[in-house]
Design an enzyme around this catalytic site. Structure first.
Site, mmCIF file in Angstrom:
data_model
loop_
_atom_site.group_PDB
_atom_site.id
_atom_site.type_symbol
_atom_site.label_atom_id
_atom_site.label_comp_id
_atom_site.label_asym_id
_atom_site.label_seq_id
_atom_site.Cartn_x
_atom_site.Cartn_y
_atom_site.Cartn_z
ATOM 1 C CB CYS A 115 -0.947 0.007 1.195
ATOM 2 S SG CYS A 115 -2.077 -1.390 1.193
ATOM 3 C CG HIS A 252 -3.164 3.583 2.292
ATOM 4 N ND1 HIS A 252 -3.579 3.286 1.009
ATOM 5 C CD2 HIS A 252 -3.238 2.428 2.998
ATOM 6 C CE1 HIS A 252 -3.881 1.995 0.956
ATOM 7 N NE2 HIS A 252 -3.688 1.461 2.144
ATOM 8 C CG ASN A 282 -6.537 -0.657 0.952
ATOM 9 O OD1 ASN A 282 -5.810 -0.118 0.116
ATOM 10 N ND2 ASN A 282 -6.069 -1.234 2.046
HETATM 11 N N1 ACO Z 1 -18.807 -8.877 7.788
HETATM 12 C C1 ACO Z 1 -19.392 -9.230 8.948
HETATM 13 N N2 ACO Z 1 -18.702 -9.667 10.012
HETATM 14 C C2 ACO Z 1 -17.360 -9.731 9.879
HETATM 15 C C3 ACO Z 1 -16.695 -9.387 8.707
HETATM 16 C C4 ACO Z 1 -17.471 -8.937 7.616
HETATM 17 N N3 ACO Z 1 -16.926 -8.555 6.447
HETATM 18 N N4 ACO Z 1 -15.369 -9.552 8.878
HETATM 19 C C5 ACO Z 1 -15.202 -10.001 10.141
HETATM 20 N N5 ACO Z 1 -16.408 -10.107 10.748
HETATM 21 C C6 ACO Z 1 -16.690 -10.550 12.102
HETATM 22 C C7 ACO Z 1 -15.603 -11.417 12.688
HETATM 23 O O1 ACO Z 1 -15.759 -12.767 12.281
HETATM 24 C C8 ACO Z 1 -15.815 -11.242 14.159
HETATM 25 O O2 ACO Z 1 -16.893 -12.058 14.551
HETATM 26 P P1 ACO Z 1 -16.869 -12.783 15.995
HETATM 27 O O3 ACO Z 1 -16.838 -11.668 16.987
HETATM 28 O O4 ACO Z 1 -18.156 -13.536 15.980
HETATM 29 O O5 ACO Z 1 -15.637 -13.615 15.998
HETATM 30 C C9 ACO Z 1 -16.272 -9.779 14.271
HETATM 31 O O6 ACO Z 1 -16.736 -9.412 12.959
HETATM 32 C C10 ACO Z 1 -15.178 -8.844 14.712
HETATM 33 O O7 ACO Z 1 -14.016 -9.119 13.929
HETATM 34 P P2 ACO Z 1 -12.708 -8.278 14.082
HETATM 35 O O8 ACO Z 1 -11.688 -8.750 13.124
HETATM 36 O O9 ACO Z 1 -12.317 -8.224 15.524
HETATM 37 O O10 ACO Z 1 -13.258 -6.855 13.643
HETATM 38 P P3 ACO Z 1 -12.573 -5.458 13.754
HETATM 39 O O11 ACO Z 1 -13.413 -4.554 14.548
HETATM 40 O O12 ACO Z 1 -11.132 -5.568 14.122
HETATM 41 O O13 ACO Z 1 -12.670 -4.968 12.251
HETATM 42 C C11 ACO Z 1 -11.243 -4.745 10.341
HETATM 43 C C12 ACO Z 1 -12.014 -5.698 11.232
HETATM 44 C C13 ACO Z 1 -12.215 -3.816 9.644
HETATM 45 C C14 ACO Z 1 -10.454 -5.523 9.297
HETATM 46 C C15 ACO Z 1 -10.278 -3.919 11.228
HETATM 47 O O14 ACO Z 1 -9.490 -4.754 12.037
HETATM 48 C C16 ACO Z 1 -9.390 -3.057 10.435
HETATM 49 O O15 ACO Z 1 -9.812 -2.087 9.862
HETATM 50 N N6 ACO Z 1 -8.080 -3.340 10.398
HETATM 51 C C17 ACO Z 1 -7.155 -2.622 9.600
HETATM 52 C C18 ACO Z 1 -6.875 -3.485 8.459
HETATM 53 C C19 ACO Z 1 -6.849 -2.783 7.137
HETATM 54 O O16 ACO Z 1 -7.374 -1.731 6.919
HETATM 55 N N7 ACO Z 1 -6.194 -3.467 6.250
HETATM 56 C C20 ACO Z 1 -6.072 -3.019 4.944
HETATM 57 C C21 ACO Z 1 -4.763 -3.378 4.434
HETATM 58 S S1 ACO Z 1 -3.525 -2.677 5.396
HETATM 59 C C22 ACO Z 1 -3.433 -1.137 4.968
HETATM 60 O O17 ACO Z 1 -3.746 -0.804 3.891
HETATM 61 C C23 ACO Z 1 -2.961 -0.179 6.033
#
Ligand code: ACO
Length: 325
Positions: A115, A252, A282
């Site tokens: 990224c 980003h 993204n």
């Molecule tokens: N739809 C519905 N539910 C979902 C989804 C989805 N797409 N994805 C995960 N869940 C569920 C999980 O299974 C989990 O369920 P559970 O509690 O029953 O186990 C629940 O939602 C919570 O999951 P988490 O992974 O803890 O959710 P979080 O609040 O951390 O959000 C996310 C996830 C959006 C990916 C977050 O961690 C995030 O934004 N991280 C940054 C990652 C990112 O942006 N990466 C991009 C590439 S890196 C970059 O470019 C910087």
């Protein structure tokens, strides 16, 4: 005495025609518009058509950047493409873009910083121009990230999209005391100890396959804001500027919550922050040049503005650059 400035001549962007909304996605994976919008701010993503490759998206964006600059492909002697989704393992997508632009002179290569690819490419091009190794650089961030997604994995497939952005930087020789213009300073960082928090589980040497994106989302989130602030503050310190001097902040576009967190930590108001993650999702290395393109086209970024770009991604890699438009 004179100095060289790497001045922005033109910016272009391209998004594939096909748009997939959160609602459409929720028909094939167990997710919902509400969950995606609340956790990421993403409402839709563009996805490349079958047969449409990263170099094709890059070509559209590059042609537009050239047109905006009033230049021809023959005027370019350096092409750097930031991409994680090359058409082929080799040659570089930059070489294929060069061919599609109908030129065969100069030098063309890819940078792989996921990224952060566009920010790394801008910093690299700036160094080439300032050391007189090239005169005009075409700097591109282009991705068909959809090809790296496991479309049954709801934790990753909802986050990404395809697109390309391109910027032309020109070396201009000016008097040492001339007003600042172009790329003022960049700051780049890598810490490979985090490689397995965000990676692709394939590759020519490891598996002889392409693989899929794997991510520990919470871990990425935890590190992102601190790393972004680190390089933005470094760039400000090196130029003797403050966040209040910035006209525009182009982060980003990974996640609205990361953008908001970084803005809060750095004290940059929302009105100065360009956000496209809602429409583009993204797009990895393409996200920053696409956001730049949108903000130039809608008239927000104007000549003379001070613009901070930043990104963070797999590796981890992170970087920022300050540009006087
Ligand atoms: N739809 C519905 N539910 C979902 C989804 C989805 N797409 N994805 C995960 N869940 C569920 C999980 O299974 C989990 O369920 P559970 O509690 O029953 O186990 C629940 O939602 C919570 O999951 P988490 O992974 O803890 O959710 P979080 O609040 O951390 O959000 C996310 C996830 C959006 C990916 C977050 O961690 C995030 O934004 N991280 C940054 C990652 C990112 O942006 N990466 C991009 C590439 S890196 C970059 O470019 C910087």
């Amino acid at each position: 005495m004179t100095k060289i400035q790497s001045v922005v001549r033109g910016v272009g962007g391209y998004l594939p025609e096909r748009v997939i909304s959160n609602d459409e996605l929720s028909k094939t994976v167990d997710t919902s518009d509400e969950w995606i919008v609340q956790r990421t701010g993403i409402r839709q993503r563009h996805v490349a058509a079958e047969g449409e490759m990263t170099s094709d998206l890059a070509l559209h964006a590059s042609r537009m950047a050239l047109e905006k600059a009033g230049l021809e492909p023959a005027d370019i002697d350096l092409i750097i493409v930031g991409t994680t989704t090359p058409d082929h393992t080799f040659p570089a997508t930059a070489a294929l873009l060069q061919r599609k632009l109908g030129i065969s002179h100069g030098v063309a290569f890819d940078v792989q910083a996921v990224c952060s690819g566009f920010v790394f490419a801008v910093a690299t091009a700036d160094s080439y121009l300032k050391s007189r190794m090239a005169k005009r650089a075409l700097v591109v961030g282009a991705e068909t990230f959809s090809r790296l997604l496991d479309w049954t994995d709801r934790t990753t497939c909802v986050l990404f999209g395809d697109g390309a952005g391109a910027m032309i930087l020109e070396a201009q020789e000016v008097a040492n005391d001339a007003p600042e213009k172009g790329v003022l300073v960049s700051s780049l960082r890598t810490d490979g100890s985090h490689w397995d928090k965000l990676y692709v589980d394939g590759g020519p040497s490891a598996t002889q396959s392409v693989g899929y994106v794997r991510m520990e989302g919470r871990e990425v989130f935890k590190h992102a804001v601190g790393m972004i602030s680190d390089v933005v503050e470094d760039v400000l310190e090196k130029t003797g500027k403050a966040t209040s001097d910035l006209d525009w902040f182009i982060p980003h576009q990974a996640n609205k919550r990361i953008i908001d967190g970084a803005g809060r930590k750095l004290g940059i108001p929302e009105q100065k922050t360009i956000v496209t993650v809602d429409r583009h999702a993204n797009t990895s290395a393409a996200s920053v040049p696409l956001a730049l393109w949108v903000a130039i086209e809608d008239g927000r970024i104007k000549p003379g503005d001070l613009v901070m770009i930043e990104a963070m991604g797999g590796g981890f890699t992170w970087g920022a650059a300050l540009i006087r438009w």
